[in-house]
Design a protein around this motif. Structure first.
Motif, short mmCIF file in Angstrom:
data_model
loop_
_atom_site.label_atom_id
_atom_site.label_comp_id
_atom_site.label_asym_id
_atom_site.label_seq_id
_atom_site.Cartn_x
_atom_site.Cartn_y
_atom_site.Cartn_z
N SER A 262 0.49 -1.48 0.10
CA SER A 262 -0.22 -0.04 0.12
C SER A 262 1.13 1.25 -0.52
O SER A 262 1.92 0.84 0.41
N GLN A 263 -0.01 2.57 -0.28
CA GLN A 263 0.97 4.32 0.08
C GLN A 263 1.09 3.78 1.27
O GLN A 263 2.45 4.90 1.41
N GLN A 264 1.23 3.39 1.95
CA GLN A 264 1.50 3.49 3.65
C GLN A 264 2.74 2.68 4.14
O GLN A 264 4.07 3.23 4.20
N GLU A 265 2.78 1.45 3.12
CA GLU A 265 3.61 0.57 3.87
C GLU A 265 5.25 0.76 2.91
O GLU A 265 5.89 0.79 3.28
N LEU A 266 4.99 1.03 1.53
CA LEU A 266 5.93 1.64 1.00
C LEU A 266 5.32 2.73 -0.14
O LEU A 266 5.46 2.69 -1.09
N PRO A 267 5.97 3.98 0.38
CA PRO A 267 5.19 5.29 -0.56
C PRO A 267 6.34 5.16 -1.87
O PRO A 267 7.58 4.61 -1.21
N VAL A 268 5.65 5.64 -2.66
CA VAL A 268 6.06 6.14 -3.97
C VAL A 268 7.04 7.33 -4.41
O VAL A 268 5.37 7.76 -4.09
N LEU A 269 7.87 8.07 -4.66
CA LEU A 269 7.74 9.30 -5.14
C LEU A 269 9.00 9.21 -6.58
O LEU A 269 9.48 8.71 -6.80
N VAL A 270 8.13 9.75 -7.21
CA VAL A 270 8.10 9.77 -8.60
C VAL A 270 8.72 10.82 -9.52
O VAL A 270 8.18 11.58 -9.06
N LEU A 271 9.89 10.10 -10.22
CA LEU A 271 10.69 12.04 -10.71
C LEU A 271 10.16 12.32 -11.98
O LEU A 271 10.16 11.12 -13.11
N THR A 272 9.66 13.08 -12.80
CA THR A 272 9.29 13.77 -13.90
C THR A 272 9.51 14.74 -15.02
O THR A 272 9.83 15.94 -14.00
N GLY A 273 9.82 14.97 -15.76
CA GLY A 273 10.32 16.30 -16.32
C GLY A 273 9.54 16.12 -17.34
O GLY A 273 9.42 17.60 -18.38
N SER A 274 8.03 15.73 -17.60
CA SER A 274 6.85 16.07 -18.05
C SER A 274 6.01 17.19 -17.20
O SER A 274 6.00 17.15 -16.27
N ASP A 275 5.32 18.32 -18.30
CA ASP A 275 4.80 19.03 -17.08
C ASP A 275 3.00 18.77 -17.98
O ASP A 275 2.20 19.27 -17.60
N ASP A 276 3.31 17.62 -18.62
CA ASP A 276 1.93 16.91 -19.20
C ASP A 276 0.62 16.66 -17.90
O ASP A 276 1.13 15.77 -16.81
N LYS A 277 0.15 17.74 -17.54
CA LYS A 277 -0.75 17.47 -16.22
C LYS A 277 -1.70 15.89 -16.46
O LYS A 277 -1.57 15.29 -15.40
N GLN A 278 -2.15 14.94 -17.83
CA GLN A 278 -2.90 14.22 -17.91
C GLN A 278 -1.89 13.14 -16.63
O GLN A 278 -2.41 12.45 -16.40
N LYS A 279 -0.25 12.66 -17.40
CA LYS A 279 0.86 11.77 -16.65
C LYS A 279 0.51 12.06 -15.78
O LYS A 279 0.99 11.04 -15.21
N GLN A 280 0.79 13.17 -15.46
CA GLN A 280 0.87 13.55 -13.40
C GLN A 280 -0.60 13.17 -12.79
O GLN A 280 -0.19 12.25 -11.94
N VAL A 281 -1.61 13.05 -13.65
CA VAL A 281 -2.69 11.93 -12.86
C VAL A 281 -2.87 10.99 -12.74
O VAL A 281 -2.71 10.63 -11.97
#
Length: 447
Positions: free
Chosen positions: A210-229
């Motif tokens: 789960s997001q509490q058991e293993l948080p994931v931080l994503v690095l991205t060079g894209s400003d694409d809002k849909q990709k962020q969603v």
């Protein structure tokens, strides 16, 4: 408190205030070294040459004010992230308006008293300890990996680096060996068959973390809002845009590690509560509820075969209670429970009720089990728990003789063997075989 030494700088133009604040800190905080400075320039000079974990400063100094000192500290590489606390009795508008821009971390109102100051600093240190965690970092750019890894390690984090999602999944699959990851940082766009998005999906959907058991931080060079969603829909906790800004990255990591550490703390607390609920408070062995919930699967487990049920009843325990009192009787039960836990550390020891115990013992042949039961009987007779002459009667049954018996029937066989021991004069062991109850051939109680 931590065993790590905490170095605090106290900056105050008043020699009396410096002495009092330093004394309070030394008395309230363990493993602390306090250095005092009477001016801002003196503080800046010492900060250039020494490391400090925390700086407190008065708002008004002889050569600069506390806000100017905070800005000077923020301009240094060495103490760019060091917390700065302004200590003043004047919570004026200027402090409220300029404190944030000056890099002030917190503010203590001196009018609350010096004792409150010690509590405030102690609480602040507990809430703002350095970053602790093991990061799995997935990045296929050597340059980006080198820079980001250096930032993370500079802040005290342990980093395991891999350049592809496939290897990351293997590393996560092998967790549970004592050095698990606290969070994952991954580039969204990775060369190879799997992207960072695929890795994220595998963590949530395949590994079921789960997001509490293993948080994931994503690095991205894209400003694409849909990709962020999409990152959030796939189970990402947060993302940071490239190029990375150290302060932003560390703030995100700190926030996600806090989630992880709180999850771990709650999990440990829940586990402790579960064991407390499953343990008999007087004797320290498992409760009968635990036996009811877990006994059937225990005797069915192929790895446990053959399993023995051994019921142990204290002989004439009512007489002990009636003549010596229930407190003494409780001491006898407690000492007997401790003995059984020591004798059967890898088996299931249960308080069955009153003065009766049940032990489910795994992987014992008939000879080995009956010998062990006899040695236990002799040991308890010599033990004299709570100084009371004590003997026990034992009844045993094995899954080898009763392979199809469910837990209740299985325990009933051992119980019939126990009554056989009592009928034969107590202080002995009996076994219920396929031919019925009979006295153990290892019984030496009458010799």
């Amino acid at each position: 408190m931590s065993d790590t030494l905490t170095r605090i700088m106290v900056v105050d133009g008043s020699s009396v205030s410096r002495a009092i604040l330093a004394r309070i800190l030394r008395s309230e905080i363990e493993n602390v070294e306090v250095i005092t400075c009477e001016s801002g320039h003196d503080a800046v000079a010492q900060l250039k040459n020494q490391h400090f974990d925390l700086v407190t400063t008065a708002l008004l100094l002889s050569d600069m004010d506390g806000l100017a000192l905070s800005r000077a500290i923020r301009d240094t590489k060495r103490h760019h992230y060091t917390p700065v606390i302004v200590v003043s009795g004047d919570a004026d508008i200027r402090l409220l308006k300029e404190g944030f821009e000056s890099g002030v971390t917190d503010y203590f109102d001196k009018s609350n008293g010096y004792k409150a100051f010690g509590d405030f600093i102690k609480s602040f240190i507990q809430r703002n300890t350095g970053l602790v965690g093991h990061i799995l970092y997935v990045e296929d750019s050597r340059t980006a990996a080198a820079v980001t890894r250096k930032i993370l390690e500079k802040h005290g984090l342990k980093v395991t680096l891999t350049d592809n999602a496939e290897q990351a999944i293997v590393l996560l699959d092998n967790q549970g060996r004592g050095d698990d990851f606290d969070m994952v940082i991954t580039d969204f766009f990775l060369e190879g068959a799997l992207t960072g998005g695929d890795l994220l999906h595998a963590i949530r959907a395949r590994l079921h973390l789960s997001q509490q058991e293993l948080p994931v931080l994503v690095l991205t060079g894209s400003d694409d809002k849909q990709k962020q969603v999409e990152v959030f829909h796939a189970g990402g906790n947060d993302f940071v845009g490239k190029p990375l800004i150290e302060e932003v990255l560390i703030a995100r990591v700190r926030s996600l590690l806090l989630i992880k550490h709180q999850y771990d703390a709650l999990k440990q607390q829940a586990e402790a509560m579960r064991w407390i609920a499953a343990t008999d408070s007087l004797t320290g062995v498992r409760s009968k509820r635990y036996l009811v919930d877990n006994g059937e699967s225990y005797i069915r487990d192929p790895a446990h075969q053959p399993v023995w049920a051994m019921l142990i009843d204290i002989d004439h325990f009512k007489t002990t209670n009636d003549t010596l009192g229930h407190i003494t009787g409780d001491h006898v039960l407690a000492e007997l429970g401790e003995t059984l836990n020591q004798w059967f550390p890898n088996d299931m020891v249960v308080r069955f009720g009153g003065e009766e115990f049940c032990v489910l013992v795994k992987q014992h042949s008939a000879d080995a089990m009956l010998e062990r039961a006899e040695l236990l009987r002799q040991h308890i007779q010599q033990l004299r728990p709570a100084g009371v002459d004590t003997t026990v009667s034992l009844g045993l049954a094995s899954t080898e003789d009763h392979p199809d018996a469910h837990l209740n029937d299985f325990l009933s066989k051992a119980d019939e063997a126990l009554y056989h021991s009592k009928e034969r004069g107590r202080n002995r062991a009996s076994i219920f075989t396929s031919e019925g109850p009979q006295e153990s051939p290892w019984n030496y109680s009458n010799e």
